[in-house]
Design a protein around this motif. Sequence first.
Motif, mmCIF file in Angstrom:
data_model
loop_
_atom_site.group_PDB
_atom_site.id
_atom_site.type_symbol
_atom_site.label_atom_id
_atom_site.label_comp_id
_atom_site.label_asym_id
_atom_site.label_seq_id
_atom_site.Cartn_x
_atom_site.Cartn_y
_atom_site.Cartn_z
ATOM 1 N N LEU A 36 -2.507 -3.014 15.222
ATOM 2 C CA LEU A 36 -2.525 -1.886 14.528
ATOM 3 C C LEU A 36 -3.675 -1.169 14.716
ATOM 4 N N THR A 37 -4.838 -1.644 14.831
ATOM 5 C CA THR A 37 -6.291 -1.209 15.112
ATOM 6 C C THR A 37 -6.148 -0.370 16.475
ATOM 7 N N ALA A 38 -5.379 -0.855 17.426
ATOM 8 C CA ALA A 38 -5.333 -0.205 18.853
ATOM 9 C C ALA A 38 -4.438 1.079 18.674
ATOM 10 N N LEU A 39 -3.409 0.956 18.022
ATOM 11 C CA LEU A 39 -2.523 1.971 17.759
ATOM 12 C C LEU A 39 -3.074 3.056 16.825
ATOM 13 N N GLY A 40 -3.992 2.840 15.997
ATOM 14 C CA GLY A 40 -4.496 3.850 15.087
ATOM 15 C C GLY A 40 -4.369 3.392 13.549
ATOM 16 N N GLU A 41 -5.367 2.455 13.169
ATOM 17 C CA GLU A 41 -5.272 1.709 11.923
ATOM 18 C C GLU A 41 -5.438 2.833 10.747
ATOM 19 N N SER A 42 -5.807 4.066 11.053
ATOM 20 C CA SER A 42 -5.879 4.726 9.719
ATOM 21 C C SER A 42 -4.792 5.378 9.384
ATOM 22 N N SER A 43 -3.470 5.166 10.418
ATOM 23 C CA SER A 43 -2.193 5.959 10.283
ATOM 24 C C SER A 43 -1.536 5.247 9.536
ATOM 25 N N PHE A 44 -0.867 5.661 8.305
ATOM 26 C CA PHE A 44 0.441 4.742 7.590
ATOM 27 C C PHE A 44 1.480 4.913 8.258
ATOM 28 N N GLY A 45 1.681 5.754 9.351
ATOM 29 C CA GLY A 45 2.901 5.814 10.051
ATOM 30 C C GLY A 45 3.021 4.953 11.141
ATOM 31 N N TRP A 46 1.870 4.696 11.853
ATOM 32 C CA TRP A 46 1.983 3.419 12.975
ATOM 33 C C TRP A 46 2.202 2.134 12.055
ATOM 34 N N ALA A 47 1.646 1.980 10.800
ATOM 35 C CA ALA A 47 1.745 0.793 10.233
ATOM 36 C C ALA A 47 3.231 0.731 9.764
ATOM 37 N N ILE A 48 3.875 1.483 9.204
ATOM 38 C CA ILE A 48 5.469 1.431 8.790
ATOM 39 C C ILE A 48 5.955 1.255 10.196
ATOM 40 N N VAL A 49 5.665 1.718 11.210
ATOM 41 C CA VAL A 49 6.409 1.609 12.276
ATOM 42 C C VAL A 49 6.272 0.048 13.101
ATOM 43 N N VAL A 50 5.275 -0.318 12.908
ATOM 44 C CA VAL A 50 4.938 -1.678 13.471
ATOM 45 C C VAL A 50 5.494 -2.678 12.597
ATOM 46 N N PHE A 51 5.299 -2.592 11.239
ATOM 47 C CA PHE A 51 5.619 -3.458 10.294
ATOM 48 C C PHE A 51 7.222 -3.654 10.104
ATOM 49 N N SER A 52 7.919 -2.476 10.269
ATOM 50 C CA SER A 52 9.485 -2.303 10.295
ATOM 51 C C SER A 52 10.077 -3.259 11.648
ATOM 52 N N PHE A 162 11.685 2.366 9.967
ATOM 53 C CA PHE A 162 11.132 2.630 11.276
ATOM 54 C C PHE A 162 11.271 4.168 11.628
ATOM 55 N N ILE A 163 12.385 4.794 11.310
ATOM 56 C CA ILE A 163 12.655 6.134 11.394
ATOM 57 C C ILE A 163 11.506 7.026 10.452
ATOM 58 N N ILE A 164 11.333 6.421 9.322
ATOM 59 C CA ILE A 164 10.168 7.303 8.481
ATOM 60 C C ILE A 164 8.904 7.214 9.255
ATOM 61 N N GLY A 165 8.519 6.196 9.728
ATOM 62 C CA GLY A 165 7.274 5.858 10.154
ATOM 63 C C GLY A 165 7.172 6.891 11.514
ATOM 64 N N VAL A 166 8.244 6.847 12.229
ATOM 65 C CA VAL A 166 7.976 7.804 13.380
ATOM 66 C C VAL A 166 7.937 9.355 13.162
ATOM 67 N N GLY A 167 8.552 9.538 11.851
ATOM 68 C CA GLY A 167 8.397 11.017 11.512
ATOM 69 C C GLY A 167 7.029 11.263 10.885
ATOM 70 N N ILE A 168 6.376 10.195 10.410
ATOM 71 C CA ILE A 168 4.847 10.413 10.071
ATOM 72 C C ILE A 168 4.035 10.809 11.067
ATOM 73 N N VAL A 169 4.287 9.713 11.940
ATOM 74 C CA VAL A 169 3.450 9.865 13.292
ATOM 75 C C VAL A 169 3.367 10.975 14.028
ATOM 76 N N GLU A 170 4.467 11.412 14.366
ATOM 77 C CA GLU A 170 4.868 12.450 14.908
ATOM 78 C C GLU A 170 4.908 14.006 13.809
ATOM 79 N N GLN A 171 4.376 13.770 12.875
ATOM 80 C CA GLN A 171 4.558 14.733 11.728
ATOM 81 C C GLN A 171 5.657 15.626 11.863
ATOM 82 N N ASP A 172 6.754 15.081 11.867
ATOM 83 C CA ASP A 172 8.277 15.700 11.869
ATOM 84 C C ASP A 172 8.953 15.554 10.609
#
Length: 206
Positions: A36-52, A162-172
């Motif tokens: 998670l740290t390598a992907l961007g720990e401050s991002s809730f989006g990446w956290a949701i993607v990885v955890f899902s 997973f889809i929500i997390g991707v949307g947050i990461v990409e700001q879509d």
Amino acid sequence: MQQEDGKSRRPSLSLPILRTSRHQHRAGTLTLGNLLTALGESSFGWAIVVFSLLTLLPLPPGSTLLTALPLLVTTAQMVLGYPHVKLPRCLANLRLDPTKLRRTVLRLRPVTRRLERMLVPRYRALFAQRHERALGLVMFIIAFALFLPVPLSGWFPAISLFIIGVGIVEQDGLVCGLGLALGVMSVVLTVTILASVAIGADALIH
């Protein structure tokens, strides 16, 4: 034609996870926190993607009681207004199986390919700070539905998160909204299954 070429060169959603997990596995440092740290720990989006993704790993039935915990922690932190994800040490130190993680990511390729074709930064108002707690609350409810060991319902909330997390990461906001709609449907499905089980149990007792 140039626009089509530009779209074809769009980075894969799977690539950062696969590349980072492979590198950390070779270094012997592949843990949930490090990934998670390598992907961007401050991002809730990446956290949701990885955890899902964790909840979709090939694990024994009932494993969502454990794998859904990071999602519950993360979404609860959003509700409480945390500025970024703060994993408890026991979760951060959780070691990941790189083979199972890779298989899960590749199994989701039909979903990620479709998302990659439509992802565009839009409707960013959804991600404004004033909406973060409400967004976190909806995701917490979806994660709780995932947490419950209800037969046949686990995939739906996991895919929606997973889809929500991707949307947050990409700001879509459109993709995020699609994930939220699927998530609400998965909650309704879970409640329906639980109600059916309760009615059936009550009928047997009486």
